[in-house]
Design an enzyme around this catalytic site. Structure first.
Site, PDB file in Angstrom:
ATOM      1  N   TYR A  88       0.800  -1.233   0.000  1.00  0.00           N
ATOM      2  CA  TYR A  88       0.000   0.000   0.000  1.00  0.00           C
ATOM      3  C   TYR A  88       0.828   1.275   0.000  1.00  0.00           C
ATOM      4  O   TYR A  88       0.269   2.359   0.062  1.00  0.00           O
ATOM      5  CB  TYR A  88      -1.005   0.006   1.151  1.00  0.00           C
ATOM      6  CG  TYR A  88      -0.405  -0.184   2.537  1.00  0.00           C
ATOM      7  CD1 TYR A  88       0.427   0.760   3.108  1.00  0.00           C
ATOM      8  CD2 TYR A  88      -0.724  -1.330   3.273  1.00  0.00           C
ATOM      9  CE1 TYR A  88       0.950   0.579   4.375  1.00  0.00           C
ATOM     10  CE2 TYR A  88      -0.198  -1.529   4.540  1.00  0.00           C
ATOM     11  CZ  TYR A  88       0.638  -0.566   5.079  1.00  0.00           C
ATOM     12  OH  TYR A  88       1.162  -0.747   6.328  1.00  0.00           O
TER      13      TYR A  88
ATOM     14  N   CYS B 122     -36.083 -32.883  28.831  1.00  0.00           N
ATOM     15  CA  CYS B 122     -36.442 -31.642  28.155  1.00  0.00           C
ATOM     16  C   CYS B 122     -36.697 -30.545  29.187  1.00  0.00           C
ATOM     17  O   CYS B 122     -37.485 -30.746  30.111  1.00  0.00           O
ATOM     18  CB  CYS B 122     -37.686 -31.865  27.305  1.00  0.00           C
ATOM     19  SG  CYS B 122     -38.335 -30.358  26.587  1.00  0.00           S
TER      20      CYS B 122
ATOM     21  N   CYS C 197     -40.672 -29.752  29.128  1.00  0.00           N
ATOM     22  CA  CYS C 197     -41.734 -30.663  29.532  1.00  0.00           C
ATOM     23  C   CYS C 197     -41.228 -31.812  30.415  1.00  0.00           C
ATOM     24  O   CYS C 197     -42.030 -32.588  30.917  1.00  0.00           O
ATOM     25  CB  CYS C 197     -42.462 -31.219  28.300  1.00  0.00           C
ATOM     26  SG  CYS C 197     -41.477 -32.384  27.353  1.00  0.00           S
TER      27      CYS C 197
ATOM     28  N   CYS D  16     -36.130 -33.617  22.143  1.00  0.00           N
ATOM     29  CA  CYS D  16     -37.148 -33.961  23.125  1.00  0.00           C
ATOM     30  C   CYS D  16     -38.006 -35.049  22.496  1.00  0.00           C
ATOM     31  O   CYS D  16     -38.384 -34.955  21.330  1.00  0.00           O
ATOM     32  CB  CYS D  16     -38.009 -32.739  23.446  1.00  0.00           C
ATOM     33  SG  CYS D  16     -39.494 -33.150  24.380  1.00  0.00           S
TER      34      CYS D  16
ATOM     35  N   CYS E 192     -44.746 -31.758  23.440  1.00  0.00           N
ATOM     36  CA  CYS E 192     -43.969 -30.878  24.311  1.00  0.00           C
ATOM     37  C   CYS E 192     -44.420 -29.424  24.142  1.00  0.00           C
ATOM     38  O   CYS E 192     -44.509 -28.935  23.020  1.00  0.00           O
ATOM     39  CB  CYS E 192     -42.495 -31.014  23.955  1.00  0.00           C
ATOM     40  SG  CYS E 192     -41.433 -29.820  24.761  1.00  0.00           S
TER      41      CYS E 192
END
Ligand code: IVH
Length: 689
Positions: A234, A417, A420, A435, A440
Site C-alpha cells: 500500500y 427436556c 416438559c 425432546c 412438548c
C-alpha cells in the site's frame, strides 16, 4: 576455452529465462488471478531450474524462485531498527470526524486544494520490505513502529511477494526501495487452515488476522511456507533512484508494475462527500470481499502536500483511517441455557454479559449443539470472544483460556427436556439432541409462533408472548385450537379486555382465507419452506390431493427433493397431524387453492386416483393433469393397486404395462376427453369390481 564459456553463458541465460517465466506465472496466478500456465507446465519449469541449480550451485542466487524457503529454523528473530519509522494512523468513526480531519488539513495548508485516495484497510499485519537493485534483501514486521523483527525468511515464502522486482524498463527500478504493505489471509484460506488444524487436533486461530500474524512469526520458515499468506502493498517508505513519483497513486502504479498486488479499488476523490461515499461503499461490501478489512484508509494524494502536512506525535496529518465497527468482542458466559425448537431439537444458548458489538447489544449467542461446546471447551463463567458478522446470529468464537480462574463450570446437555421434562434422545450420527415428546409445550409454542407468523397464516395481534400464554393456560393444545379459542375467557385475561379480544378474533377469522401455500408452510412440515410450500400448492391445489399422493408423486414435483418428499409424506400420514388438519378444515380454514376449488365432490372422477402417461396429441400432460384435478381426481405419478385408471397417450412405456399387470384399466386420449366432458368412466375399476 571459448566453448565452455559460451556453454556457461547459455546456461546462465536459460536459468534467467526460467526464473522470469516462473515469476511471470506467479504474477499471473497470485496477482492477476489469471493463470497462464497449467500446474504441469509450471512444475516442469521449476523442476528444470532446480536440476540446473543442483548441478551448478554457483548459479544459485537468493532471489531464485527455488529459494523461497532458504534457511534453517531460527532460535529467535533479530530486531531491526526501521530507517524510517512505521507510523500508525489516526481514526475517524463517522462523517463528523472525517469533516473535522479535512478541516484540520485546510487549517494546516490554507488555500490548498486536495485530492484524496481511499483504500481498504486490510486487517493483517504491517511489514516493510527492502529491495536493493530490485532484489529483496530484508523484510521486517512493524513492531512498535521504530523497531521490528527480521522475518525475511518467512516473508520470502509468500507466493505473491516478488523476490525480484519486475519491470518493463530496467531504468525505472530504484537502487533502493522500501515497500510497505500488509500480510493477510483470505477468509476461505483461513477457514481451510483452521479445519486442518482442528483435524490435526490443534487449536484453531481466532480470526484471519491472528492466523496471519501467527504464521508470519513462525521460527521455522517451512511452516510459514505452508500457510496461505498473501501480501498487499500500500505504499513506499522511501526510495533512491528510479522514476520520480509525485503522487500516492503513482506510487501504487509503480508497485503494481514491480509485481506487487495493490488495492485495485483505490479511488481518487476531490471532495469529502466523494470520500464518504467510498467509505460507505466499502462498508457495504465488507462481508463479501473474501478477506477482512477493518476500515478505509484515506490519504492526501499529493506527496508534496504530505510532506508539508507532516506528523503529530506518531501519526501523519495527511492520512486517517475510517474505522468500521468491530465484529468481535470479549465478554463473559454467565450461563448456558437450552432452547427447544419446533422440531424438538435442543439448542444450547450462551447467556452473555451484554456487550456492544458494532452498535448492537449482544447478550446471547448460539452454541449449536453439545459437540460444538465440547470442541470449543466452553464453560459457564468463561471469558469468550463473541463474533457478530452482518445478519448472522452471534457466535462464540473462542474461549480465552488464559483468563480461566478455575471457578468455571462444565455444561452437560440435559437428559430431560427443560420445557416438559420428557427424556431427550440423541440418535447415532446426529449432532442434535431431541425432546421425545411430540406434545412438548416448547415445541408447540414454536409451532404456534410459526403458524401465526407473517409468512404463514399472518394472524396479527397473536404475538409470541400471547401465544405462549395461551399454551401455558391450556387454551391451545394444538394448532387447530387457534380457531376454537374461548373469546369470552380471553377478554377477561389480565391486560387484554373486550377490544383486544375482538380484534384478535377478527384477525383469526381473516386468517382462514389465506392461500393454500401459506397453510402448507404454516403447518411446519420439516424441510418445507415458503418456496417448497408454493410448489406443492401449485402442483396439488388442495391439502387433500397432497395427502392422497404417494412419495414418488411428491418427489416428482420439480424443485422438491426426495428428503422433502418423504418428510411431507410422513408428516401427512401421522395421525396427530391429520387430526389437526381435520380440526382446521372443520373450523373453516381454506385447504384448497383459489382457482381449483375442492373439485366436484361428485362426478365420475371425484376422489379417484388417476395416472397420465405417454404423449398426448391435443394437450400437454400437465394440462391434462390440471383438468383431471379440477374434476376432483387425485393425480398420481406412479401406478399402484389404488389407481382407478391410467390415461395413456403415445409411447406410454412402463406405467401402462404396470397398470395391465395390476388389472388397472388403461384408457386413451379420446376417453380422457370424454371423461373430462362428464362422461362416465368406461371400464373404471369401480365398475369392474
Ligand atoms: S497506510 C502512515 N494503507 O493500518 C500511514 N495502512 O494503523 C501508514 N493498513 O499499520 C499506513 N491497509 O498495517 C495504510 N491501505 C493501507 C492499509 C494500511 C492496512 C494498516 C497498516 C498500518 C495500520 C495503520
Amino acid at each position: 576455452m571459448p566453448d565452455v564459456a559460451s556453454d556457461a553463458t547459455s546456461l546462465e541465460r536459460r536459468v534467467d529465462a526460467l526464473r522470469r517465466a516462473i515469476e511471470k506465472h506467479n504474477y499471473d496466478y497470485y496477482i492477476l488471478d489469471q493463470p497462464t500456465a497449467t500446474d504441469a507446465e509450471y512444475d516442469a519449469l521449476l523442476r528444470e531450474l532446480r536440476e540446473i541449480e543442483a548441478a551448478h550451485p554457483e548459479l544459485v542466487s537468493p532471489e531464485s524462485p527455488t529459494q523461497r524457503v532458504g534457511i534453517a529454523p531460527q532460535g529467535k528473530f533479530n530486531q531491526i531498527r526501521h530507517p524510517l519509522p512505521m507510523l500508525s494512523l489516526s481514526n475517524v468513526y463517522n462523517r463528523a470526524d472525517l469533516d473535522a480531519w479535512a478541516a484540520r488539513l485546510a487549517r494546516n495548508l490554507p488555500g490548498a486544494r486536495f485530492t484524496f485516495v481511499s483504500e481498504p484497510k486490510i486487517d493483517g499485519l504491517a511489514v516493510a520490505l527492502t529491495y536493493v537493485d530490485g532484489v529483496m534483501q530484508r523484510g521486517a514486521t512493524r513492531g512498535d513502529g521504530l523497531t521490528g523483527e527480521d522475518v525475511t525468511a518467512n516473508l520470502r515464502t509468500i507466493r505473491n511477494l516478488p523476490l525480484r522486482l519486475m519491470s518493463e524498463n530496467e531504468t525505472t527500478i530504484p537502487r533502493l526501495i522500501e515497500v510497505r504493505g500488509e500480510v493477510f489471509m483470505r477468509q476461505a484460506d483461513f477457514e481451510k487452515l483452521n479445519e486442518q488444524i482442528l483435524a490435526d487436533g490443534g487449536r484453531p486461530f481466532m480470526n484471519p488476522r491472528n492466523a496471519a500474524a501467527g504464521s508470519l512469526r513462525q521460527l521455522d520458515p517451512t511452516i510459514t511456507a505452508r500457510r496461505p499468506l498473501r501480501l498487499l502493498a500500500y505504499g513506499i517508505g522511501y526510495a533512491e533512484g528510479g522514476a520520480p513519483i509525485a503522487f500516492h497513486t503513482e506510487a501504487l502504479d509503480a508497485l503494481r508494475q514491480f509485481g506487487f498486488q495493490t488495492s485495485l479499488d483505490a479511488a481518487v476523490d476531490d471532495s469529502i462527500d466523494g470520500v464518504w461515499s467510498r467509505c460507505e461503499w466499502w462498508l457495504n461490501r465488507r462481508a463479501s470481499l473474501g478477506f477482512e478489512i477493518d476500515g478505509v484508509v484515506i490519504k492526501v494524494n499529493d506527496l508534496r502536500q504530505q510532506e508539508e502536512l507532516g506528523f503529530v506525535s506518531r501519526e501523519p496529518r495527511w492520512a486517517t483511517a475510517f474505522k468500521f465497527p468491530a465484529t468481535q468482542q470479549t465478554t463473559r458466559v454467565n450461563d448456558i441455557v437450552v432452547n427447544v425448537g419446533r422440531t424438538g431439537a435442543l439448542t444450547p444458548l450462551a447467556m452473555l454479559e451484554a456487550v456492544n458489538i458494532g452498535g448492537v447489544i449482544v447478550s446471547r449467542a448460539t452454541l449449536h449443539n453439545e459437540d460444538e461446546i465440547r470442541r470449543k471447551d466452553i464453560r459457564i463463567g468463561d471469558i469468550v470472544v463473541v463474533q457478530r458478522a452482518g445478519d448472522v446470529i452471534p457466535q462464540v468464537v473462542q474461549v480465552l483460556l488464559e483468563r480461566r480462574t478455575g471457578d468455571e463450570r462444565e455444561f452437560e446437555m440435559p437428559a430431560n427436556c427443560p420445557a416438559c421434562g420428557s427424556p431427550t434422545h440423541r440418535a447415532e450420527g446426529e449432532a442434535a439432541r431431541y425432546c421425545t415428546n411430540s406434545a412438548c409445550p416448547a415445541q408447540l409454542k414454536r409451532h404456534v409462533h410459526h403458524f401465526v407468523s407473517r409468512a404463514a397464516m399472518d394472524i396479527e395481534g397473536l404475538g409470541e408472548k400471547l401465544a405462549d400464554r395461551f399454551v401455558d393456560l391450556g387454551m391451545i393444545r394444538d394448532l387447530g385450537d387457534i380457531y376454537s379459542l374461548d373469546w369470552r375467557a380471553i377478554a377477561e385475561l389480565e391486560g387484554l379486555g373486550e377490544i383486544s379480544a375482538h380484534n384478535l378474533r377478527v384477525a383469526v377469522e381473516a386468517s382462514k382465507q389465506r392461500p393454500l401455500e401459506r397453510l402448507i408452510f404454516g403447518l411446519g412440515i420439516p424441510f418445507v419452506g415458503e418456496r417448497s410450500s408454493r410448489l406443492l400448492a401449485d402442483r396439488f391445489h388442495s391439502l387433500d390431493n397432497l395427502i392422497a399422493s404417494d412419495v414418488e408423486t411428491i418427489d416428482s414435483v420439480p424443485g422438491i427433493g426426495p428428503v422433502q418428499a418423504q418428510g411431507v409424506f410422513d408428516f401427512l400420514h401421522t395421525p396427530e397431524n391429520l387430526a389437526v388438519i381435520e380440526k382446521l378444515r372443520s373450523a373453516g380454514v381454506r385447504t384448497v387453492d383459489d382457482d381449483a376449488g375442492d373439485g366436484p365432490a361428485s362426478g365420475p372422477l371425484a376422489g379417484k386416483s388417476v395416472v397420465v402417461t405417454g404423449r398426448l396429441a391435443e394437450m400437454t400432460r400437465s394440462e391434462a393433469e390440471a383438468a383431471l384435478r379440477r374434476s376432483g381426481a387425485n393425480v398420481a405419478g406412479s401406478v399402484s393397486r389404488n389407481t382407478a385408471v391410467v390415461f395413456a397417450g403415445e409411447d406410454p412405456g412402463s406405467k401402462a404395462e404396470r397398470a395391465r399387470e395390476l388389472g388397472v384399466p388403461v384408457l386413451g386420449e379420446q376417453e380422457l376427453k370424454d371423461v373430462l366432458g362428464g362422461a362416465p368412466l368406461p371400464n373404471g375399476k369401480d365398475q369392474s369390481t
